[in-house]
Design a protein around this motif. Structure first.
Motif, PDB file in Angstrom:
ATOM      1  N   MET A  12       0.837  -1.208   0.000  1.00  0.00           N
ATOM      2  CA  MET A  12       0.000   0.000   0.000  1.00  0.00           C
ATOM      3  C   MET A  12       0.870   1.256   0.000  1.00  0.00           C
ATOM      4  O   MET A  12       0.683   2.159  -0.818  1.00  0.00           O
ATOM      5  CB  MET A  12      -0.909   0.013   1.231  1.00  0.00           C
ATOM      6  CG  MET A  12      -1.785  -1.230   1.372  1.00  0.00           C
ATOM      7  SD  MET A  12      -2.655  -1.182   2.965  1.00  0.00           S
ATOM      8  CE  MET A  12      -3.149  -2.884   3.110  1.00  0.00           C
ATOM      9  N   LEU A  13       1.832   1.288   0.928  1.00  0.00           N
ATOM     10  CA  LEU A  13       2.698   2.464   1.035  1.00  0.00           C
ATOM     11  C   LEU A  13       3.537   2.613  -0.240  1.00  0.00           C
ATOM     12  O   LEU A  13       3.685   3.729  -0.759  1.00  0.00           O
ATOM     13  CB  LEU A  13       3.602   2.336   2.266  1.00  0.00           C
ATOM     14  CG  LEU A  13       4.428   3.574   2.614  1.00  0.00           C
ATOM     15  CD1 LEU A  13       3.531   4.737   3.001  1.00  0.00           C
ATOM     16  CD2 LEU A  13       5.397   3.278   3.756  1.00  0.00           C
ATOM     17  N   PHE A  64       1.503   4.059  -2.983  1.00  0.00           N
ATOM     18  CA  PHE A  64       1.275   5.491  -2.784  1.00  0.00           C
ATOM     19  C   PHE A  64       2.530   6.287  -3.124  1.00  0.00           C
ATOM     20  O   PHE A  64       2.471   7.333  -3.754  1.00  0.00           O
ATOM     21  CB  PHE A  64       0.865   5.749  -1.332  1.00  0.00           C
ATOM     22  CG  PHE A  64       0.818   7.205  -0.981  1.00  0.00           C
ATOM     23  CD1 PHE A  64      -0.180   8.018  -1.477  1.00  0.00           C
ATOM     24  CD2 PHE A  64       1.796   7.769  -0.164  1.00  0.00           C
ATOM     25  CE1 PHE A  64      -0.220   9.367  -1.170  1.00  0.00           C
ATOM     26  CE2 PHE A  64       1.759   9.117   0.157  1.00  0.00           C
ATOM     27  CZ  PHE A  64       0.755   9.922  -0.349  1.00  0.00           C
ATOM     28  N   ARG A  65       3.687   5.763  -2.725  1.00  0.00           N
ATOM     29  CA  ARG A  65       4.936   6.503  -2.943  1.00  0.00           C
ATOM     30  C   ARG A  65       5.538   6.240  -4.322  1.00  0.00           C
ATOM     31  O   ARG A  65       6.678   6.607  -4.580  1.00  0.00           O
ATOM     32  CB  ARG A  65       5.940   6.133  -1.850  1.00  0.00           C
ATOM     33  CG  ARG A  65       5.517   6.685  -0.494  1.00  0.00           C
ATOM     34  CD  ARG A  65       6.569   6.507   0.557  1.00  0.00           C
ATOM     35  NE  ARG A  65       6.224   7.287   1.749  1.00  0.00           N
ATOM     36  CZ  ARG A  65       6.703   7.034   2.970  1.00  0.00           C
ATOM     37  NH1 ARG A  65       7.550   6.040   3.145  1.00  0.00           N
ATOM     38  NH2 ARG A  65       6.349   7.788   3.987  1.00  0.00           N
ATOM     39  N   GLN A 101       0.193   2.085  -8.841  1.00  0.00           N
ATOM     40  CA  GLN A 101      -0.860   2.346  -7.856  1.00  0.00           C
ATOM     41  C   GLN A 101      -1.738   1.140  -7.561  1.00  0.00           C
ATOM     42  O   GLN A 101      -2.321   1.048  -6.486  1.00  0.00           O
ATOM     43  CB  GLN A 101      -1.728   3.508  -8.330  1.00  0.00           C
ATOM     44  CG  GLN A 101      -0.998   4.829  -8.236  1.00  0.00           C
ATOM     45  CD  GLN A 101      -1.891   5.989  -8.571  1.00  0.00           C
ATOM     46  OE1 GLN A 101      -2.681   5.905  -9.512  1.00  0.00           O
ATOM     47  NE2 GLN A 101      -1.782   7.062  -7.828  1.00  0.00           N
ATOM     48  N   ILE A 157      -1.742  -0.679  -4.205  1.00  0.00           N
ATOM     49  CA  ILE A 157      -2.573  -0.275  -3.059  1.00  0.00           C
ATOM     50  C   ILE A 157      -3.794  -1.183  -2.981  1.00  0.00           C
ATOM     51  O   ILE A 157      -4.116  -1.743  -1.925  1.00  0.00           O
ATOM     52  CB  ILE A 157      -3.030   1.198  -3.205  1.00  0.00           C
ATOM     53  CG1 ILE A 157      -1.817   2.138  -3.228  1.00  0.00           C
ATOM     54  CG2 ILE A 157      -3.999   1.578  -2.074  1.00  0.00           C
ATOM     55  CD1 ILE A 157      -2.169   3.585  -3.480  1.00  0.00           C
ATOM     56  N   PHE A 211      -5.167   1.987   7.407  1.00  0.00           N
ATOM     57  CA  PHE A 211      -3.960   2.425   6.707  1.00  0.00           C
ATOM     58  C   PHE A 211      -4.176   2.359   5.188  1.00  0.00           C
ATOM     59  O   PHE A 211      -3.827   3.287   4.460  1.00  0.00           O
ATOM     60  CB  PHE A 211      -2.800   1.519   7.124  1.00  0.00           C
ATOM     61  CG  PHE A 211      -1.446   1.931   6.628  1.00  0.00           C
ATOM     62  CD1 PHE A 211      -0.835   3.072   7.115  1.00  0.00           C
ATOM     63  CD2 PHE A 211      -0.766   1.158   5.700  1.00  0.00           C
ATOM     64  CE1 PHE A 211       0.423   3.445   6.677  1.00  0.00           C
ATOM     65  CE2 PHE A 211       0.501   1.531   5.264  1.00  0.00           C
ATOM     66  CZ  PHE A 211       1.095   2.671   5.749  1.00  0.00           C
ATOM     67  N   GLY A 212      -4.808   1.273   4.724  1.00  0.00           N
ATOM     68  CA  GLY A 212      -5.069   1.118   3.301  1.00  0.00           C
ATOM     69  C   GLY A 212      -6.197   2.005   2.825  1.00  0.00           C
ATOM     70  O   GLY A 212      -6.180   2.524   1.701  1.00  0.00           O
ATOM     71  N   PHE A 268      -5.065   5.384   1.628  1.00  0.00           N
ATOM     72  CA  PHE A 268      -4.470   5.403   0.286  1.00  0.00           C
ATOM     73  C   PHE A 268      -5.522   5.180  -0.794  1.00  0.00           C
ATOM     74  O   PHE A 268      -5.450   5.784  -1.863  1.00  0.00           O
ATOM     75  CB  PHE A 268      -3.372   4.341   0.178  1.00  0.00           C
ATOM     76  CG  PHE A 268      -2.234   4.578   1.116  1.00  0.00           C
ATOM     77  CD1 PHE A 268      -1.640   5.832   1.204  1.00  0.00           C
ATOM     78  CD2 PHE A 268      -1.764   3.568   1.929  1.00  0.00           C
ATOM     79  CE1 PHE A 268      -0.596   6.062   2.088  1.00  0.00           C
ATOM     80  CE2 PHE A 268      -0.719   3.783   2.803  1.00  0.00           C
ATOM     81  CZ  PHE A 268      -0.133   5.035   2.883  1.00  0.00           C
ATOM     82  N   LEU A 269      -6.505   4.324  -0.497  1.00  0.00           N
ATOM     83  CA  LEU A 269      -7.600   4.132  -1.464  1.00  0.00           C
ATOM     84  C   LEU A 269      -8.337   5.449  -1.680  1.00  0.00           C
ATOM     85  O   LEU A 269      -8.698   5.804  -2.805  1.00  0.00           O
ATOM     86  CB  LEU A 269      -8.587   3.077  -0.954  1.00  0.00           C
ATOM     87  CG  LEU A 269      -8.191   1.602  -1.088  1.00  0.00           C
ATOM     88  CD1 LEU A 269      -9.333   0.711  -0.606  1.00  0.00           C
ATOM     89  CD2 LEU A 269      -7.838   1.256  -2.529  1.00  0.00           C
ATOM     90  N   VAL A 293      -7.095   8.387  -1.443  1.00  0.00           N
ATOM     91  CA  VAL A 293      -6.257   9.255  -2.281  1.00  0.00           C
ATOM     92  C   VAL A 293      -6.403   8.867  -3.756  1.00  0.00           C
ATOM     93  O   VAL A 293      -6.479   9.732  -4.631  1.00  0.00           O
ATOM     94  CB  VAL A 293      -4.780   9.165  -1.858  1.00  0.00           C
ATOM     95  CG1 VAL A 293      -3.891   9.884  -2.858  1.00  0.00           C
ATOM     96  CG2 VAL A 293      -4.581   9.750  -0.471  1.00  0.00           C
ATOM     97  N   LEU A 294      -6.474   7.547  -4.025  1.00  0.00           N
ATOM     98  CA  LEU A 294      -6.649   7.095  -5.407  1.00  0.00           C
ATOM     99  C   LEU A 294      -7.909   7.693  -6.004  1.00  0.00           C
ATOM    100  O   LEU A 294      -7.940   8.111  -7.154  1.00  0.00           O
ATOM    101  CB  LEU A 294      -6.769   5.568  -5.460  1.00  0.00           C
ATOM    102  CG  LEU A 294      -5.500   4.738  -5.365  1.00  0.00           C
ATOM    103  CD1 LEU A 294      -5.842   3.278  -5.583  1.00  0.00           C
ATOM    104  CD2 LEU A 294      -4.482   5.213  -6.384  1.00  0.00           C
ATOM    105  N   VAL A 341       0.922  10.957   6.430  1.00  0.00           N
ATOM    106  CA  VAL A 341       1.554  10.125   5.400  1.00  0.00           C
ATOM    107  C   VAL A 341       1.156  10.611   4.004  1.00  0.00           C
ATOM    108  O   VAL A 341       1.945  10.562   3.067  1.00  0.00           O
ATOM    109  CB  VAL A 341       1.165   8.636   5.575  1.00  0.00           C
ATOM    110  CG1 VAL A 341       1.850   7.773   4.526  1.00  0.00           C
ATOM    111  CG2 VAL A 341       1.522   8.146   6.963  1.00  0.00           C
TER     112      VAL A 341
END
Lengths: 220, 257
Positions: free
Chosen positions: A169-170, A173-174, A179, A182, B89-90, B93-94, B96-97, B187
């Motif tokens: 996941m990280l 993102f980075r 992608q 993720i 945590f995931g 990020f999802l 953000v996607l 993050v």
């Protein structure tokens, strides 16, 4: 390159498998050590009720500290290591495991214990042969919650260089990975949590064939 | 950060480290401006407050409806289970996607972070509202209906006050989880107290990592304690001078993040 980069997924199955394995290993270590630490504490709280508030106070405090903060508090001393991750992860299992074990052990009806004593069981015999088997469904329910919770928390350890699926996941993102990593990480993490929950539920039913199905919704 | 960094650690007994942490807190630069502790704290509180409020607006009516009508009860179970299985945590990020980093928004109002935190806060509020409302003694409800109370009056006058401690307990659980997880907003480039930890990781500043972690831990504990007091305050008195015992919650959701 579109988001649905299946080609990357196909060519990196070994990386994904490795992260999944690491995730499972970190979880097993945490729940295993959590059981080792919590079991004597639960027995102590069960035997000497006055110790229970102190035990729940300390484990409750650990439980309240946000995981990233707990890992960060440890990093200066134990570095970006598996040890740091495990100290944090084990800490989070304790409250759940101890609370359920104490509730379960305390749930044996007094007349059942009385009958066991009349049949000649020692106090230790009552604990191991009567109270513990009867408490198993509640104890396993605690292990299930602790396991599912730990599977989620392992992902955060990506920030201290571990993380299992959290590293996917990280990394996604980075932009270390595409992608889609993720999504792969989240999907596998959910699948792992559901699978672990099912396996433990099955184990509980196999261990306690006499027990009825437990309630599925409780207040938080 | 990589495996090579794992060598970096210190001895617990090293006296220098804790004085470094004390110096960090004593440095007036860390208390000023938009990168100082007060601004980061305010960002953290706004981010958490908005998310818990949004989740309450969504989850309270639904939980009340399901608890009162006993329809769609499986929805509560599904949401509770899903909420436990999805790693927060995931989820960030999802988000953000789907929504992007949202760098035009203030550091405390990045849509991706608010979205993830709101989703995280829904299950405990929904579950506790439902459990609280449906757990009201059916005889009491029967009596109230027999006295001619409408369904709305039953909900407002009986079910809600009796369920209040559990509902407040759900909001407390949600708030503590959100305050904890808001740390992760750093993050994805958001604000909040997590910035100190993440920036400390990036620069290898152990004193700042430790100081940031202390602040986050303190805020989480204060949230838990203050909302616990509020929960006690909303528990109705059932007999003169004695408060109804607040049901001891069993943790279902984890500490989130």
């Amino acid at each position: 390159m579109s988001f649905w980069n299946w080609e990357w997924v196909g060519t990196h199955l070994d990386l994904i498998g490795e992260k999944l394995g690491e995730h499972l290993w970190l979880t097993l270590l945490a729940v295993g050590f959590g059981l080792v630490v919590s079991f004597p504490l639960a027995i102590l709280a069960h035997r000497r009720a006055r110790t229970y508030p102190a035990i729940t106070w300390v484990t409750g405090l650990l439980y309240t500290i946000p995981s990233l903060a707990l890992f960060a508090l440890l990093v200066p001393f134990t570095g970006l290591s598996t040890l740091t991750a495990e100290i944090g992860l084990v800490s989070y299992t304790l409250l759940i495991l101890i609370r359920n074990a104490v509730t379960g052990l305390g749930g044996t009806p007094e007349d059942v214990k009385e009958a066991a004593r009349a049949m000649g069981y020692s106090e230790r015999g009552v604990l191991w042969r009567v109270e513990l088997p009867l408490a198993l469904p509640v104890i396993v329910a605690g292990i299930r919650i602790a396991t599912v919770t730990t599977i989620g928390l392992v992902t955060v350890t990506a920030l201290i260089g571990k993380g299992g699926l959290g590293a996917l996941m990280l990394g996604g993102f980075r932009r270390l990975y595409p992608q889609i990593a993720i999504l792969v990480g989240v999907a596998l993490s959910v699948a792992l949590a559901v699978a672990a929950d099912r396996v433990l539920l099955w184990a509980q039913r196999a261990l306690t064939p006499w027990a009825r199905r437990t309630r599925s919704v409780t207040a938080t | 950060m990589g495996p090579e960094d794992s060598e970096r650690h210190r001895d617990m007994s090293e006296p220098g480290f804790f004085s470094e942490v004390v110096e960090w807190f004593a440095d007036p630069l860390h208390w000023e401006g938009s990168f100082g502790v007060p601004s980061r704290l305010v960002e953290h509180l706004i981010m958490s407050g908005v998310s818990v409020l949004a989740a309450s607006i969504l989850a309270l009516p639904v939980g009340m409806y399901i608890g009162h009508s006993r329809r769609l009860e499986t929805l509560v179970v599904s949401v509770a289970n899903l909420g436990r299985a999805i790693p927060s945590f995931g989820l960030i990020f999802l988000a953000v996607l789907v929504m992007g980093l949202g760098l035009d928004f203030p550091a405390s109002l990045r849509p991706a972070a608010l979205f993830a935190l709101t989703l995280l806060a829904i299950p405990p509020i929904l579950t506790n509202t439902y459990v609280g409302i449906q757990g009201v003694d059916p005889d009491t409800l029967e009596a109230a209906r027999g006295m001619g109370l409408t369904e709305g009056q039953v909900l407002r006058g009986l079910e809600l006050p009796l369920a209040a401690p559990l509902i407040m307990g759900g909001i407390r659980t949600a708030a503590v989880q959100v305050v904890a997880t808001a740390t992760l907003a750093a993050v994805i480039g958001g604000g909040g107290l997590g910035r100190f930890i993440l920036d400390g990781f990036a620069t290898g500043d152990d004193a700042q990592i430790f100081a940031g972690a202390l602040l986050v831990a303190l805020l989480a504990v204060l949230t838990e304690v203050s909302l616990g007091l509020l929960q006690r305050a909303v528990s109705p008195r059932t007999s003169p001078g004695r408060r109804r015992e607040v049901p001891e919650p069993t943790p279902v959701a984890g500490p989130a993040a």
